[in-house]
Design an enzyme around this catalytic site. Structure first.
Site, PDB file in Angstrom:
ATOM      1  N   HIS A 123     -84.902  49.876  -6.218  1.00 28.70           N
ATOM      2  CA  HIS A 123     -85.868  48.994  -6.868  1.00 28.70           C
ATOM      3  C   HIS A 123     -86.746  49.703  -7.892  1.00 28.70           C
ATOM      4  CE1 HIS A 123     -87.726  44.795  -5.898  1.00 28.70           C
ATOM      5  NE2 HIS A 123     -87.435  44.938  -7.178  1.00 28.70           N
ATOM      6  N   ASP A 146     -89.133  40.238  -1.866  1.00 31.05           N
ATOM      7  CA  ASP A 146     -88.979  41.550  -1.245  1.00 31.05           C
ATOM      8  C   ASP A 146     -89.701  41.549   0.105  1.00 31.05           C
ATOM      9  OD1 ASP A 146     -88.868  44.361  -0.776  1.00 31.05           O
ATOM     10  OD2 ASP A 146     -89.116  44.806  -2.901  1.00 31.05           O
ATOM     11  N   HIS A 148     -91.148  44.228   0.941  1.00 30.74           N
ATOM     12  CA  HIS A 148     -92.174  45.232   0.662  1.00 30.74           C
ATOM     13  C   HIS A 148     -92.912  44.906  -0.633  1.00 30.74           C
ATOM     14  CE1 HIS A 148     -88.773  47.053   2.858  1.00 30.74           C
ATOM     15  NE2 HIS A 148     -89.727  47.612   3.592  1.00 30.74           N
ATOM     16  N   ASP A 150     -94.112  47.190  -2.800  1.00 25.07           N
ATOM     17  CA  ASP A 150     -93.742  48.152  -3.851  1.00 25.07           C
ATOM     18  C   ASP A 150     -94.889  48.380  -4.837  1.00 25.07           C
ATOM     19  OD1 ASP A 150     -91.324  48.324  -2.601  1.00 25.07           O
ATOM     20  OD2 ASP A 150     -90.215  47.172  -4.084  1.00 25.07           O
ATOM     21  N   HIS A 163     -89.193  54.092  -5.530  1.00 22.72           N
ATOM     22  CA  HIS A 163     -88.786  52.693  -5.340  1.00 22.72           C
ATOM     23  C   HIS A 163     -89.852  51.895  -4.590  1.00 22.72           C
ATOM     24  CE1 HIS A 163     -86.665  52.611  -1.100  1.00 22.72           C
ATOM     25  NE2 HIS A 163     -87.752  53.360  -1.075  1.00 22.72           N
ATOM     26  N   ASP A 254     -84.947  42.000  -4.213  1.00 25.06           N
ATOM     27  CA  ASP A 254     -84.516  43.079  -3.330  1.00 25.06           C
ATOM     28  C   ASP A 254     -83.790  42.425  -2.159  1.00 25.06           C
ATOM     29  OD1 ASP A 254     -84.377  45.087  -1.313  1.00 25.06           O
ATOM     30  OD2 ASP A 254     -86.137  46.088  -2.129  1.00 25.06           O
ATOM     31  N   ASP A 256     -83.370  43.323   0.691  1.00 26.22           N
ATOM     32  CA  ASP A 256     -84.028  43.432   1.992  1.00 26.22           C
ATOM     33  C   ASP A 256     -85.061  42.327   2.209  1.00 26.22           C
ATOM     34  OD1 ASP A 256     -86.595  44.201   0.994  1.00 26.22           O
ATOM     35  OD2 ASP A 256     -86.209  46.328   1.276  1.00 26.22           O
ATOM     36  N   GLU A 299     -81.029  47.283  -4.357  1.00 30.48           N
ATOM     37  CA  GLU A 299     -81.040  47.856  -3.012  1.00 30.48           C
ATOM     38  C   GLU A 299     -79.832  47.489  -2.159  1.00 30.48           C
ATOM     39  OE1 GLU A 299     -82.955  50.244  -2.119  1.00 30.48           O
ATOM     40  OE2 GLU A 299     -84.737  50.147  -3.415  1.00 30.48           O
TER      41      GLU A 299
END
Length: 344
Positions: A123, A146, A148, A150, A163, A254, A256, A299
């Site tokens: 990412h 996402d 997260h 980030d 990332h 992303d 995830d 990712e």
């Protein structure tokens, strides 16, 4: 220059429920570029993501939906020799150099009035993708899907993995809290905090939460997804970042963000994420705006998990991406479809 590109962003066309509207009047043009990069995090493998997504037919799936697709291949991204850490930050010059190339490429694609589809890669590549997009469409908004945030900075990150920091380099209000890295001299903040919104968060560091609150960055974590439900939440998301309904959308996805049940082959999976069905809905709503202008897909790491995990992750990702480019669960009708009639 830039205002022209921003005033009429590319459209993915499929908007309303009527039969006639299921085929766009003018197929959008999509520019695909692979970004085989993994130096923003410690695990190798994300550099193989673009090739695997192509092998599973991502380009053909988008073309089959009536989109004109140009595949620009993969960027050549070399590691910088003797790339010493800055503080704890790993590979700063390599990541900075790669993202400068990404920025130039995405800027060219979007200036040519194509929707940019960037296939990552980790990412960290969103630094260049959003920066380049902002050069041609300075009034863009960013939807960040996402697990997260980030939003760590080179000063707050415990891991030193870039990332987990991309948004700290491009959000203007983050400038007082971050540091400029060697290799990033070219990169200036290009979006405001009010132009960014999160979907799907469920693993946010303390510093990131503090930055989000201080800068006024809107977010819809999985708690809000559960609370409001997707239809209400997506209406809130789009009205928050673009109440006028006119601005080009940069969507950074992303994998995830999805629950590991659907995307196990990724570096930082977090349970309790979005389902494939929920991602279909989000993608269809974004496509329905007609304002998608750039999509990052990041990712995917085929080196993690079993062969079955890899296949599940890639197939799910390709399926979700197709919904960003016009696939609808109600069914599609191509522009050249002719109703079969009995012969007289």
């Amino acid at each position: 220059m830039a205002s022209t590109a921003a005033s009429k962003p590319p459209s993915v066309g499929v908007v309303t429920q009527t039969m006639a509207s299921t085929a766009p009047s003018k197929p959008p043009s999509v520019g695909v570029v692979g970004i085989p990069f993994s130096k923003g995090q410690p695990r190798g493998g994300t550099e193989h993501g673009p090739a695997l997504l192509r092998d599973y037919g991502i380009v053909e799936r988008i073309q089959d939906l009536g989109n004109k697709v140009t595949d620009y291949g993969d960027l050549t991204l070399d590691a910088v020799e003797d790339d010493k850490p800055w503080n704890k930050v790993k590979n700063p010059r390599t990541v900075g150099q790669a993202n400068r190339k990404v920025s130039e490429c995405v800027s060219k694609i979007t200036r040519d009035r194509q929707i940019a589809l960037t296939l990552g890669g980790d990412h960290s590549i969103a630094i260049g993708s959003i920066h380049g997009h902002a050069q041609s469409c300075p009034d863009l908004v960013v939807v960040w899907i996402d697990a997260h945030a980030d939003l760590n900075t080179p000063l707050s990150s415990d891991s030193g993995n870039i990332h987990g920091m991309p948004l700290s380099f491009i959000v203007k209000e983050m400038a007082p809290y971050t540091a400029r890295l060697p290799g990033f001299e070219w990169c200036q903040p290009c979006i405001s905090a009010r132009d960014l919104i999160y979907i799907g968060l469920r693993d946010v560091d303390e510093a990131e939460r503090a930055y989000m609150t201080e800068c006024g960055i809107a977010s819809y974590s999985m708690q809000e997804v559960d609370k409001y439900g997707l239809p209400d939440m997506m209406e809130r998301v789009l009205k928050t970042v673009d109440p006028t309904g006119k601005r080009p959308i940069h969507l950074s996805f992303d994998v995830d963000a999805m629950d590991p049940e659907y995307s196990p082959s990724t570096g930082t999976p977090v349970h309790g994420g979005l389902t494939r069905r929920e991602m279909y809905y989000i993608a269809e709503e974004i496509a329905g705006t007609g304002r998608l202008s750039c999509l990052d897909v990041v990712e995917v790491n085929p080196s993690l998990g079993t062969e079955a995990d890899r296949k599940k992750t890639v197939r799910t990702t390709v399926d979700v991406v197709s919904h960003f480019f016009g696939k609808r669960r109600e069914g599609n009708v191509s522009a050249d479809f002719k109703m079969p009639l009995p012969q007289k």
